[in-house]
Design a protein around this motif. Structure first.
Motif, PDB file in Angstrom:
ATOM      1  N   VAL A 164      24.166  43.482  25.972  1.00 31.48           N
ATOM      2  CA  VAL A 164      23.833  42.129  25.517  1.00 31.48           C
ATOM      3  C   VAL A 164      24.139  41.058  26.562  1.00 31.48           C
ATOM      4  CG1 VAL A 164      24.182  42.768  23.104  1.00 31.48           C
ATOM      5  CG2 VAL A 164      26.058  41.707  24.373  1.00 31.48           C
ATOM      6  N   LEU A 165      24.883  41.422  27.612  1.00 29.14           N
ATOM      7  CA  LEU A 165      25.184  40.446  28.662  1.00 29.14           C
ATOM      8  C   LEU A 165      23.984  40.229  29.576  1.00 29.14           C
ATOM      9  CD1 LEU A 165      28.809  41.400  29.767  1.00 29.14           C
ATOM     10  CD2 LEU A 165      28.086  39.208  28.793  1.00 29.14           C
ATOM     11  N   LYS A 166      23.818  38.988  30.007  1.00 29.97           N
ATOM     12  CA  LYS A 166      22.806  38.671  31.005  1.00 29.97           C
ATOM     13  C   LYS A 166      23.269  39.201  32.368  1.00 29.97           C
ATOM     14  CE  LYS A 166      21.784  34.244  28.729  1.00 29.97           C
ATOM     15  NZ  LYS A 166      21.810  32.761  28.911  1.00 29.97           N
ATOM     16  N   PRO A 167      22.362  39.410  33.291  1.00 28.70           N
ATOM     17  CA  PRO A 167      22.786  39.761  34.655  1.00 28.70           C
ATOM     18  C   PRO A 167      23.754  38.705  35.186  1.00 28.70           C
ATOM     19  CG  PRO A 167      20.431  40.101  34.407  1.00 28.70           C
ATOM     20  CD  PRO A 167      20.889  39.409  33.155  1.00 28.70           C
ATOM     21  N   GLY A 168      24.871  39.149  35.733  1.00 32.13           N
ATOM     22  CA  GLY A 168      25.896  38.224  36.187  1.00 32.13           C
ATOM     23  C   GLY A 168      26.864  37.821  35.095  1.00 32.13           C
ATOM     24  N   GLY A 204      21.273  44.232  43.457  1.00 30.33           N
ATOM     25  CA  GLY A 204      20.900  43.516  44.667  1.00 30.33           C
ATOM     26  C   GLY A 204      21.937  42.536  45.155  1.00 30.33           C
ATOM     27  N   SER A 205      22.961  42.257  44.331  1.00 37.70           N
ATOM     28  CA  SER A 205      23.981  41.288  44.719  1.00 37.70           C
ATOM     29  C   SER A 205      25.084  41.911  45.553  1.00 37.70           C
ATOM     30  CB  SER A 205      24.600  40.651  43.468  1.00 37.70           C
ATOM     31  OG  SER A 205      23.624  39.969  42.705  1.00 37.70           O
ATOM     32  N   MET A 243      34.272  41.321  44.976  1.00 36.02           N
ATOM     33  CA  MET A 243      34.492  39.936  44.562  1.00 36.02           C
ATOM     34  C   MET A 243      33.381  39.039  45.080  1.00 36.02           C
ATOM     35  SD  MET A 243      36.104  37.718  42.865  1.00 36.02           S
ATOM     36  CE  MET A 243      37.436  38.776  42.284  1.00 36.02           C
ATOM     37  N   ALA A 244      32.909  39.297  46.277  1.00 33.53           N
ATOM     38  CA  ALA A 244      31.798  38.506  46.807  1.00 33.53           C
ATOM     39  C   ALA A 244      30.573  38.635  45.919  1.00 33.53           C
ATOM     40  CB  ALA A 244      31.468  38.963  48.236  1.00 33.53           C
ATOM     41  N   ALA A 245      30.295  39.859  45.448  1.00 31.69           N
ATOM     42  CA  ALA A 245      29.146  40.081  44.573  1.00 31.69           C
ATOM     43  C   ALA A 245      29.321  39.390  43.232  1.00 31.69           C
ATOM     44  CB  ALA A 245      28.932  41.588  44.371  1.00 31.69           C
ATOM     45  N   ILE A 246      30.543  39.426  42.710  1.00 30.59           N
ATOM     46  CA  ILE A 246      30.824  38.755  41.438  1.00 30.59           C
ATOM     47  C   ILE A 246      30.586  37.252  41.556  1.00 30.59           C
ATOM     48  CG2 ILE A 246      32.703  38.078  39.891  1.00 30.59           C
ATOM     49  CD1 ILE A 246      33.826  40.932  40.261  1.00 30.59           C
ATOM     50  N   LEU A 247      31.151  36.647  42.570  1.00 31.09           N
ATOM     51  CA  LEU A 247      31.010  35.200  42.733  1.00 31.09           C
ATOM     52  C   LEU A 247      29.563  34.809  43.008  1.00 31.09           C
ATOM     53  CD1 LEU A 247      34.180  34.389  44.878  1.00 31.09           C
ATOM     54  CD2 LEU A 247      33.884  34.151  42.400  1.00 31.09           C
ATOM     55  N   ARG A 248      28.862  35.637  43.750  1.00 29.62           N
ATOM     56  CA  ARG A 248      27.480  35.334  44.125  1.00 29.62           C
ATOM     57  C   ARG A 248      26.522  35.423  42.926  1.00 29.62           C
ATOM     58  NH1 ARG A 248      27.250  38.834  47.923  1.00 29.62           N
ATOM     59  NH2 ARG A 248      27.911  37.444  49.613  1.00 29.62           N
ATOM     60  N   GLU A 251      30.141  27.113  42.155  1.00 29.79           N
ATOM     61  CA  GLU A 251      31.475  26.557  42.410  1.00 29.79           C
ATOM     62  C   GLU A 251      32.023  26.969  43.770  1.00 29.79           C
ATOM     63  OE1 GLU A 251      32.241  24.486  40.253  1.00 29.79           O
ATOM     64  OE2 GLU A 251      31.085  25.131  38.506  1.00 29.79           O
ATOM     65  N   PHE A 252      31.268  27.799  44.508  1.00 31.74           N
ATOM     66  CA  PHE A 252      31.766  28.325  45.782  1.00 31.74           C
ATOM     67  C   PHE A 252      30.721  28.208  46.887  1.00 31.74           C
ATOM     68  CE2 PHE A 252      34.565  30.360  42.775  1.00 31.74           C
ATOM     69  CZ  PHE A 252      35.767  30.523  43.454  1.00 31.74           C
ATOM     70  N   LEU A 253      31.218  27.982  48.094  1.00 29.93           N
ATOM     71  CA  LEU A 253      30.423  28.185  49.291  1.00 29.93           C
ATOM     72  C   LEU A 253      30.748  29.596  49.759  1.00 29.93           C
ATOM     73  CD1 LEU A 253      28.651  27.278  51.694  1.00 29.93           C
ATOM     74  CD2 LEU A 253      30.752  26.419  52.773  1.00 29.93           C
ATOM     75  N   ILE A 254      29.731  30.442  49.874  1.00 29.52           N
ATOM     76  CA  ILE A 254      29.941  31.849  50.193  1.00 29.52           C
ATOM     77  C   ILE A 254      29.271  32.172  51.525  1.00 29.52           C
ATOM     78  CG2 ILE A 254      29.624  34.225  49.406  1.00 29.52           C
ATOM     79  CD1 ILE A 254      29.410  33.134  46.542  1.00 29.52           C
TER      80      ILE A 254
END
Length: 432
Positions: free
Chosen positions: A235-239, A326-327, A367-372, A379-382
């Protein structure tokens, strides 16, 4: 307090615990019959009550019959509880949460004889950055967390609570108009459904329809924990994120522990071995669990200690993310912009990463994939790639061995002296 008032308060406590944690099932497991006629209004009994009953199907009928005495007579006040499994919280309540809790109807809020109302459960299940989000609460009871979240997501957000106990769903529904008026909303942003958290499709919940799924001290009582996580993932959306608190064990539980009457009542007999959470999450498709907090569970009963043996228990909060394939790339450097209300100066994301406003932090690929891919992206510059210092293995800046074990986190929190890695990114044990 007068003697009569104290006696009434003790009786209410005993009945609330009984309603919260017990229900009788027939030997064939087809019918569920409440042991108590009245559940203390406002308790989080719904999913706890039902899930405990379903798990107790395997137990002896004599044990089931004896629960009435245990919860009705032995537990008359909080001091009678033999563990703190279902009433522990690792963090103090943020001001925004305390304020929101004050606006929830007294029939919905789980409270003791003391004031202000107490936040029951085994952790705080209120993540950050919620404005306009769609949230699903598994085991919503009479709606306390849903009405709290209703204020934090705003009128454009939406909160759904699902619970298997019809009576508790009705209590929650009864107060929708009250809360919408209290919050100043023109239309309801909450709904309550009767159903099972292992079968969300039967309740009409569609694929990829929620940003966040929460749960507070309920999954440990589910007979099929993999099914719960699988449905949450669906039921969760991607991300999207599953943010939940529960009870975990330091090892797989013996048959004796899993069938023990009092240990069921104390929320321990259904605890998942913490390593199994990581295995199940991977099988379902989630990113590796992010350990947020951990609190010790104490057992103040010698007889129970003897039954449990060398097994330990902990209440812990984890966050799981549905990261699109893909993230996933490599490690990165990230800078938090301080844009999350209530977390402007720093965002304590989990036990391994704390992001201070304007500060460069090296993160691993996960963590990079999660934030992206998540709601935190804006909220982040990645920037792709880790710093030269990180690649050289500096223990306090580099991305090294993360804390995944909640029992290890407890030891670290109890250890004297400053934290090894002030940026919140832990290095190898003993690196400093």
């Amino acid at each position: 307090m007068a003697a009569g008032g104290a006696a009434d308060a003790q009786a209410r406590f005993g009945h609330s615990v009984k309603g919260l944690l017990t229900e009788k099932v027939t030997s064939c497991g087809t019918d569920v019959i409440a042991l108590t006629k009245q559940v203390l209004k406002g308790s989080r009994s719904a999913e706890l009550l039902g899930q405990a009953a379903r798990n107790m199907v395997m137990q002896e009928d004599a044990i089931l019959h004896s629960e009435d005495d245990y919860y009705g007579k032995e537990l008359q006040k909080s001091e009678d509880l033999k563990t703190n499994a279902c009433v522990t919280s690792a963090r103090p309540l943020p001001k925004a949460v305390r304020d929101a809790l004050e606006h929830v109807h007294e029939e919905v809020v789980a409270s003791s004889a003391q004031h202000p109302p107490r936040y029951y459960g085994c952790g705080l299940v209120i993540p950050e950055s919620l404005l306009s989000c769609r949230i699903l609460d598994l085991g919503s009871g009479s709606g306390r967390d849903c009405y709290l979240l209703s204020q934090l997501v705003g009128e454009q957000g939406h909160v759904t609570g699902i619970d298997m106990t019809e009576g508790q769903v009705e209590v929650a529904k009864k107060h929708i108009a009250y809360h919408m008026d209290k919050f100043g909303y023109q239309k309801p942003n909450v709904e309550f459904l009767h159903g099972y958290m292992e079968k969300l499709g039967d309740a009409g919940l569609a694929d990829e329809s929620y940003d966040i799924v929460i749960s507070n001290c309920v999954i440990n009582l589910a007979p099929d924990k993999r099914a719960v996580l699988q449905e949450a993932f669906r039921v969760l959306k991607p991300g999207g994120e599953m943010y939940f608190s529960d009870v975990y064990a330091s090892q797989r539980l013996s048959e004796t522990v899993r069938k023990h009457r009092v240990l069921w009542g104390e929320c321990l007999a259904g605890a998942l071995y913490w390593r199994d959470l990581y295995s199940i999450a991977e099988e379902v498709g989630f990113s590796p669990p992010c350990l947020v907090t951990a609190s010790p569970i104490t057992i103040g009963d010698k007889e129970l200690e003897g039954i449990i043996g060398d097994c330990r228990f902990v209440s812990a909060t984890f966050r799981l993310f549905k990261v699109p394939a893909g993230s996933r790339a490599g490690p990165a450097q990230v800078i938090y912009n301080g844009g999350i209300v209530g977390h402007e100066r720093e965002l304590v994301f989990d036990a391994n990463f704390t992001f201070k406003e304007g500060e460069v932090v090296d993160v691993d690929a996960e963590m990079a994939a999660i934030l992206r891919s998540s709601r935190f992206a804006e909220e982040f510059l990645i920037r792709a790639g880790a710093s030269a210092t990180a690649l050289q293995g500096n223990c306090c800046k580099g991305v090294k061995e993360k804390i995944c074990n909640p029992f290890q986190l407890l030891e670290q929190l109890a250890a004297p002296g400053p934290a090894c890695c002030p940026r919140g990114t832990y290095g190898s044990p003993g690196c400093c």
